[in-house]
Design a protein around this motif. Structure first.
Motif, PDB file in Angstrom:
ATOM      1  N   VAL A 117       0.852  -1.191   0.000  1.00 25.95           N
ATOM      2  CA  VAL A 117       0.000   0.000   0.000  1.00 25.95           C
ATOM      3  C   VAL A 117       0.885   1.236   0.000  1.00 25.95           C
ATOM      4  CG1 VAL A 117      -1.975  -1.126   1.099  1.00 25.95           C
ATOM      5  CG2 VAL A 117      -0.263  -0.030   2.528  1.00 25.95           C
ATOM      6  N   SER A 118       0.438   2.239  -0.744  1.00 27.53           N
ATOM      7  CA  SER A 118       1.199   3.480  -0.764  1.00 27.53           C
ATOM      8  C   SER A 118       0.297   4.654  -1.094  1.00 27.53           C
ATOM      9  CB  SER A 118       2.333   3.409  -1.793  1.00 27.53           C
ATOM     10  OG  SER A 118       1.828   3.447  -3.112  1.00 27.53           O
ATOM     11  N   THR A 119       0.735   5.824  -0.679  1.00 23.55           N
ATOM     12  CA  THR A 119       0.011   7.035  -1.038  1.00 23.55           C
ATOM     13  C   THR A 119       0.384   7.463  -2.450  1.00 23.55           C
ATOM     14  OG1 THR A 119       1.725   8.390  -0.012  1.00 23.55           O
ATOM     15  CG2 THR A 119      -0.214   7.855   1.337  1.00 23.55           C
ATOM     16  N   GLY A 120       1.484   6.947  -2.948  1.00 21.26           N
ATOM     17  CA  GLY A 120       1.928   7.260  -4.307  1.00 21.26           C
ATOM     18  C   GLY A 120       1.315   6.334  -5.338  1.00 21.26           C
ATOM     19  N   ARG A 121       1.998   6.213  -6.484  1.00 18.36           N
ATOM     20  CA  ARG A 121       1.418   5.510  -7.616  1.00 18.36           C
ATOM     21  C   ARG A 121       1.865   4.065  -7.784  1.00 18.36           C
ATOM     22  NH1 ARG A 121       2.819   9.584 -12.316  1.00 18.36           N
ATOM     23  NH2 ARG A 121       4.760   8.590 -11.811  1.00 18.36           N
ATOM     24  N   ALA A 122       2.881   3.609  -7.093  1.00 21.66           N
ATOM     25  CA  ALA A 122       3.424   2.286  -7.375  1.00 21.66           C
ATOM     26  C   ALA A 122       2.918   1.186  -6.445  1.00 21.66           C
ATOM     27  CB  ALA A 122       4.943   2.319  -7.339  1.00 21.66           C
ATOM     28  N   GLY A 123       2.190   1.516  -5.403  1.00 23.06           N
ATOM     29  CA  GLY A 123       1.645   0.478  -4.523  1.00 23.06           C
ATOM     30  C   GLY A 123       2.696  -0.361  -3.828  1.00 23.06           C
ATOM     31  N   ASN A 124       3.858   0.227  -3.584  1.00 26.82           N
ATOM     32  CA  ASN A 124       4.965  -0.439  -2.900  1.00 26.82           C
ATOM     33  C   ASN A 124       5.480  -1.663  -3.656  1.00 26.82           C
ATOM     34  OD1 ASN A 124       6.951  -0.757  -0.983  1.00 26.82           O
ATOM     35  ND2 ASN A 124       5.638  -1.763   0.504  1.00 26.82           N
TER      36      ASN A 124
END
Length: 191
Positions: A117-124
């Protein structure tokens, strides 16, 4: 038993909401008594010391957690936020601390699913790759289908609940696939 792990010790993390939703999906699929939930933010930090790397130096708090959530598990679902392009150090530290006692019984021969999970675009994605490498080293088999979930703040309501319908559908499908991968859900078609 499958243990779902929220892989950060950050209090009130969004990661926990996604991990708990995954736990709910698995509990519905295979029964609540077959799934456990471990949030690293809830465990006492008493186990963190240099003695944790010595045989017999494990703190009783960690021994209890290991005996309840790690050793009896057949599989693990790691929900991991992205921290500095990888997974949180506390998750690696937790895995390391467990590995001192009963090394081969913790992860070897067990199966794992990875959700980033991430706040960015790559989803970790990068963090899941790093975590998969650690788990493979320890003898675990990771499910090939890793689930990256991006822009998580937009997938939640103001109460902190995961509400984005498409995300919930994908998470439920992933949980079904993992239950089949572990062998606890036979003959159910993944939709």
């Amino acid at each position: 038993m499958i243990t779902v792990i929220s892989g950060t010790n950050r209090k009130g993390s969004r990661c926990r909401a996604f991990a708990h939703k995954y736990y709910e999906f698995l509990s519905e699929l295979i029964g609540k008594e077959e799934v456990s939930f471990l949030a690293l933010e809830d465990i006492p930090q008493t186990w963190l010391s240099s003695a944790m790397y010595e045989e017999g130096g494990q703190h009783p708090d960690l021994t209890k957690i290991q005996d309840e959530y790690i050793l009896p598990a057949d599989g693990f679902v790691f929900i991991s936020p992205e921290y500095n392009g990888s997974f949180p150090g506390v998750l690696k530290l937790f895995i390391d601390a467990c590995s001192v006692r009963n090394y081969a019984r913790n992860f070897k021969g067990k199966k794992a699913a990875l959700v980033g999970v991430s706040t960015g675009r790559a989803g970790n994605l990068r963090g899941m790759s790093h975590l998969a490498g650690v788990l493979h080293y320890l003898g675990a088999t990771t499910m090939p289908n890793q689930l990256p979930i991006s822009s998580i703040a937009q997938l939640m309501n103001t109460a902190g609940e995961v509400t984005h319908e498409d995300t919930l559908i994908v998470m439920k499908k992933h949980a079904q696939e993992f239950a089949q991968f572990v062998g606890v859900l036979e003959g159910v078609k993944v939709r």
